[in-house]
Structures are given as C-alpha cells and as structure tokens.
Design an enzyme around this catalytic site. Structure first.
Site, PDB file in Angstrom:
ATOM      1  N   CYS A  13      28.753  26.937  58.704  1.00  0.00           N
ATOM      2  CA  CYS A  13      29.813  27.876  59.046  1.00  0.00           C
ATOM      3  C   CYS A  13      30.445  27.578  60.383  1.00  0.00           C
ATOM      4  CB  CYS A  13      29.249  29.295  59.060  1.00  0.00           C
ATOM      5  SG  CYS A  13      28.174  29.590  60.471  1.00  0.00           S
ATOM      6  N   ARG A  56      32.158  31.158  56.252  1.00  0.00           N
ATOM      7  CA  ARG A  56      30.977  30.744  55.512  1.00  0.00           C
ATOM      8  C   ARG A  56      31.310  29.792  54.377  1.00  0.00           C
ATOM      9  NH1 ARG A  56      28.245  33.806  50.703  1.00  0.00           N
ATOM     10  NH2 ARG A  56      26.328  32.636  50.467  1.00  0.00           N
ATOM     11  N   LEU A  57      30.449  28.788  54.214  1.00  0.00           N
ATOM     12  CA  LEU A  57      30.465  27.953  53.017  1.00  0.00           C
ATOM     13  C   LEU A  57      29.369  28.463  52.095  1.00  0.00           C
ATOM     14  CD1 LEU A  57      31.360  25.394  51.424  1.00  0.00           C
ATOM     15  CD2 LEU A  57      29.513  24.190  52.587  1.00  0.00           C
ATOM     16  N   ILE A  59      26.778  28.260  49.491  1.00  0.00           N
ATOM     17  CA  ILE A  59      25.986  27.241  48.825  1.00  0.00           C
ATOM     18  C   ILE A  59      25.247  27.844  47.640  1.00  0.00           C
ATOM     19  CG2 ILE A  59      24.091  25.596  49.114  1.00  0.00           C
ATOM     20  CD1 ILE A  59      24.928  25.340  52.036  1.00  0.00           C
ATOM     21  N   ASN A  81      25.503  29.799  63.264  1.00  0.00           N
ATOM     22  CA  ASN A  81      25.869  28.518  62.686  1.00  0.00           C
ATOM     23  C   ASN A  81      24.695  27.574  62.886  1.00  0.00           C
ATOM     24  OD1 ASN A  81      28.029  25.818  63.770  1.00  0.00           O
ATOM     25  ND2 ASN A  81      27.165  26.179  61.771  1.00  0.00           N
ATOM     26  N   GLY A  82      24.184  27.000  61.804  1.00  0.00           N
ATOM     27  CA  GLY A  82      23.118  26.034  61.948  1.00  0.00           C
ATOM     28  C   GLY A  82      21.894  26.378  61.132  1.00  0.00           C
ATOM     29  N   GLU A  83      20.739  25.925  61.606  1.00  0.00           N
ATOM     30  CA  GLU A  83      19.491  26.132  60.884  1.00  0.00           C
ATOM     31  C   GLU A  83      18.353  26.419  61.854  1.00  0.00           C
ATOM     32  OE1 GLU A  83      18.620  23.762  57.197  1.00  0.00           O
ATOM     33  OE2 GLU A  83      19.835  22.329  58.298  1.00  0.00           O
ATOM     34  N   ASP A 104      17.197  31.665  56.824  1.00  0.00           N
ATOM     35  CA  ASP A 104      16.621  31.287  58.115  1.00  0.00           C
ATOM     36  C   ASP A 104      17.309  32.016  59.260  1.00  0.00           C
ATOM     37  OD1 ASP A 104      18.867  29.568  57.385  1.00  0.00           O
ATOM     38  OD2 ASP A 104      18.479  28.494  59.229  1.00  0.00           O
ATOM     39  N   VAL A 273      29.719   3.368  54.051  1.00  0.00           N
ATOM     40  CA  VAL A 273      31.141   3.100  54.173  1.00  0.00           C
ATOM     41  C   VAL A 273      31.343   1.827  54.976  1.00  0.00           C
ATOM     42  CG1 VAL A 273      31.373   4.505  56.270  1.00  0.00           C
ATOM     43  CG2 VAL A 273      33.388   4.081  54.846  1.00  0.00           C
TER      44      VAL A 273
END
Length: 511
Positions: A13, A56-57, A59, A81-83, A104, A273
């Site tokens: 996010c 927010r994304l 999931i 934002n994060g973990e 989390d 890539v």
C-alpha cells in the site's frame, strides 16, 4: 473500515497522514497521487485534528482487509505499509484473544495499544505506519533501515506524511524531508530514535586472529541466517517470485526459495531481464534451469529501454546514474512480474554486508577499520539509494519487493564478522565467505561469477548513456558529475520541481 477477517492479508500500500489543521481535500489529493501503490481500495478516517489515509492492493479477503485498521472498541486506528515478520511471536506475547484478524499489521496495532511508542521495539520487519487514538494521540514511525519509504512536511499549522514525494502539493515541495529510518514522531515528544540500522553492539567488529581463515561454524551461521530470512519472507497466501539477475546474491535467494517452495509443493516463478544476448539473461537462465523454477525472461530492446527511462526516473523519484541504469530494466521486469505475482524477493543488501563492490577493495578501504566503517555507512544509506529503487519500481505496479539479506539478524551477523574476512587475498574473491556458505546450492559457474553491476549486466548502461549525451541547462547552483546525470536530473526536475536534491539523494546530493 475494520479489518475483521481471519484471512486479512499482508498489505501492499501507500499511506498519507496529517496532524494539525486538517484540509481533508488536500489529504485526499495526496492519497490519490499514490494510488498506484494500492489501486484496489482507498480508506480514510478523521478524528479531531488527525487524518489517516490508505491505498490498498487487495491480495485476499477483499471485503475484510481494508485499512485504517481499528481495535474492537474503535478507540485506536492504524495505517501501515509493509510487513511485520514476527507478528506471530507478538500475538503469542500479547495474547491471541486480543486479535481479530490474521493480518501482520494488527500486531503493530496491538503492540502500540499495549506498550505505546515503546511497542515499536517489538516490530521486526519493513514498515511505515501512522497510529492514532480517538482522543487525538498520534504517532508515525519508519523501520530501522528505511526499507519502506516515508516523507514529511512540517508547517506551522499542520504536519503531513506520505509514502512518496509525488504525493505532496507543489507549494509544500520545498519543505519535504525524508523521514529518518528507525525514528518515531509524536506532536508532543517530537522525533525519537527507537532502533538503529546497525545495532551499536556489532560495531566495531572483532578482529580476525587468522584473516581469511574461517571455520565451518561461521559458514554455517551465515547460511542459516540467510535461509531463515528468505523462508520468513516466503510465508504468504499469495504468489511470490524472485527477481533473478544472474548474480550470486539473487541466485542464493532463489536457491533457498526454491527449496522452500518444493517442501510446500508450490511453484516458484523467477524473472530476469536484459538486452538481447546480455550476460544477465544467460546467467539467470543457468540458475533457473539448475533450480527448476518457472522462469520468465524479458528481452529489453533499445527502444523499450529508452521509452522506459523517463518513467523510471519518475517512478524512483531519483536521478543517480547507477540507480537509474538499474531502475530501467527493473521497471520493465516489475511491470511484467506484477501480472503474475504480488510479491518478489530480491538480493539487495548482500554487497553492502559482505563487501561485494569493487571500490571496497581499494584504498583507503584496504584497512580493516576503514572497510568496516564504510560497510556500516553504506548500509545506513541504503534507504536513499538501492532501497528507494527497489520499492518504487515494484510499487509502481502494486507489487511488493522483499529483501531477505537486510533481515535484522543477517545484518547483525554479517557486520559482526571481522572485516579482514571480507577483504581480498590470493585465492579469494569478493564475498568469498558467502560463496562458501552456499556451495552446492547454486551452479558453480554462478558461484564463481564476478560482480557485475545490474545496469551493466542487463545491457542498460550503454543504451541510456547514448540517450542523454547532450547536457541540458541546469538550475542555478546545481553541479552534477556527468552529462548522463544531468540528463537524468533534467527528467527528475521536470516532475519534482521544488523538491530539494538532498531530500532524495541524502548524503550523495551535489549542489
């Protein structure tokens, strides 16, 4: 906006927060500018003179996973934002009865409810968060390394926070500063450090009795620390892949992730890539075949690289040449990978911890104490450089990048190793200890492959140097290192006029 479901996901996010004289429309405009960080849902809440916003994304648990998150009695609120990687341990310590979700982020919420700002010391992970209570208490914090970005503006009437530079109004841009990692801020207490990027107890490292001679116990401890860090970042209900450059560091991450994936009967996509015929593509292919991953290659044409250049500069909000060169292929790779996975692991940080860059082995860093000091400095500066690229190129497409080498336990171990063990000597190459730790995990030709900058190995350097050969006119007072950097700066300045160079470059700003 409660996060009630037991299956609430980790959140990819962007956040915005404000305290003081609130202009709700200004805050909403700021949040809208970082919608790419979480395009699926927008959440906001205001209590008194505090406003919190979240992109927010989704999931999993699309209906129940929104933020701002709140407790049962709706007395406290959090956007994050994060973990938080140790959220299960926090649940055990605080009591499972407090928790309503599997998120989390809820562990951070309850740590702050129970302990106040001291609760930040419980958190192990990458995060930027804002917390408030219904009666107007407010706190903002950023993880110790600055893996997750956060900026702020301090005005007389209001203090504003956001995940990216682009969020701020043009009138506020001259005031924008990078919020310092490992710090929290409250209106009454001001800025307070709660964690160091490099804990003081690992500095300086002990001296080696026999430089360059290490026993199996040290090799094992390095291997186990890295394996644990990778596995902790594999725990998720969504698809996870690995960015595979073909270098040693990403190959190690992929090898550990592949073992984990096999044990849990899940696929492991890897992504590489490079320009046609580039060394990175060839090396990544060798690793992927050796590990048996679901491998994807993006062949970067000259036209694609040059078209992506301005997008990359704007995405990373940066103009450092080495960073831009690596960001262009990273951006193309992220755009492709984000359609297939929601998170990727990368090899960021290994070079700074184990002395992988060539300049570490030149004067004055041939002195052990000087080398140790430089390793510590570059780890502490990562939030201005590689971590900024790592976050922005992936989050430009709503995908999260995870950096296992920058796990706190790995940092503490790596920087406690005598610096002499990281120096070159006859028969040893850079990162020899790390290579020894993962012998047999990756192909020998990769284990013995020399260091090559991602922008070089991918073929981006020559293409991008040619694209900006003519030096543009620069604003008064700005002096840059090359025509190439001036060209990148011109693109950056056109999108971020008003932002001071030191805000994004930190120690590396040139004025």
């Amino acid at each position: 906006m409660n996060c009630r479901s037991r299956r609430c996901p980790r959140i990819v996010c962007g956040i915005v927060a404000a305290v003081g004289e609130i202009d709700v429309q200004l805050c909403r405009n700021m949040l809208a500018r970082i919608k790419h960080r979480g395009p699926d849902d927008t959440g906001e809440i205001r209590r008194g003179n505090v406003w919190l916003g979240h992109q927010r994304l989704s999931i999993m648990d699309v209906d129940g996973g929104s933020q701002p998150m709140t407790d049962t009695e709706e007395k406290t609120y959090l956007v994050a934002n994060g973990e938080i990687y140790n959220h299960r341990h926090i649940r055990e310590d605080l009591g499972h009865e407090l928790f309503e979700t599997g998120s989390d982020s809820e562990a951070a919420l309850h740590a702050l409810i129970v302990d106040g700002p001291v609760g930040l010391a419980r958190l192990r992970g990458m995060f930027a968060l804002a917390f408030m209570t219904a009666d107007g208490e407010f706190l903002v914090a950023r993880d110790s390394l600055g893996v997750k970005p956060l900026y702020w503006v301090r005005r007389d009437d209001v203090t504003l926070f956001a995940s990216e530079l682009r969020a701020f109004e043009p009138a506020d841009r001259p005031l924008v500063e990078s919020f310092p990692p490992g710090h929290c801020w409250t209106p009454n207490g001001g800025l307070v450090r709660f964690a160091d990027a490099v804990p003081a107890r690992v500095r300086p490292a002990r001296r080696a009795e026999q430089p360059g001679v290490w026993d199996e116990a040290l090799v094992k401890s390095v291997r186990e620390a890295v394996v644990t860090a990778v596995e902790n970042r594999m725990m998720s209900d969504v698809g996870i892949g690995v960015f595979l450059s073909g270098g040693l560091d990403s190959a190690i991450v992929a090898a550990v992730a592949a073992e984990y994936a096999k044990r849990h009967d899940q696929p492991l996509p890897t992504f590489a890539v490079g320009a046609p015929g580039s060394s990175d593509l060839a090396a990544a292919r060798v690793v992927a075949e050796y590990l048996g991953t679901e491998h994807h290659e993006i062949v970067m044409t000259k036209e694609a690289a040059q078209a992506a250049l301005p997008k990359a500069v704007r995405a990373i909000e940066h103009y450092d040449p080495s960073l831009v060169r690596s960001s262009v292929p990273n951006l193309l790779l992220a755009e492709y990978a984000a359609k297939r996975v929601h998170a990727v692991l990368t090899g960021e940080g290994a070079d700074e911890l184990f002395a992988g860059y060539s300049y570490y082995h030149e004067a004055p860093f041939t002195d052990p104490d000087a080398l140790q000091a430089e390793l510590v400095r570059t780890v502490e500066e990562l939030h201005h450089l590689n971590l900024q690229r790592c976050d922005r190129t992936t989050m430009a497409f709503g995908m999260e990048a995870r950096v296992p080498f920058l796990d706190r336990d790995v940092i503490e171990l790596a920087l406690s190793i005598p610096p002499e063990h990281k120096m070159l000597a006859p028969g040893r190459v850079e990162k020899q200890l790390l290579r020894d730790a993962f012998e047999g995990w990756v192909p020998d030709e990769i284990l013995n492959r020399g260091k090559e900058q991602f922008g070089d190995g991918s073929g981006a350097k020559d293409v991008l140097e040619a694209a900006v050969r003519t030096s543009p006119d620069l604003p008064e007072g700005i002096s840059l290192r090359s025509d190439e950097e001036a060209g990148f700066y011109s693109i950056w300045h056109s999108s971020f006029e008003g932002i001071r160079p030191e805000t994004t470059l930190g120690h590396f700003a040139t004025t």
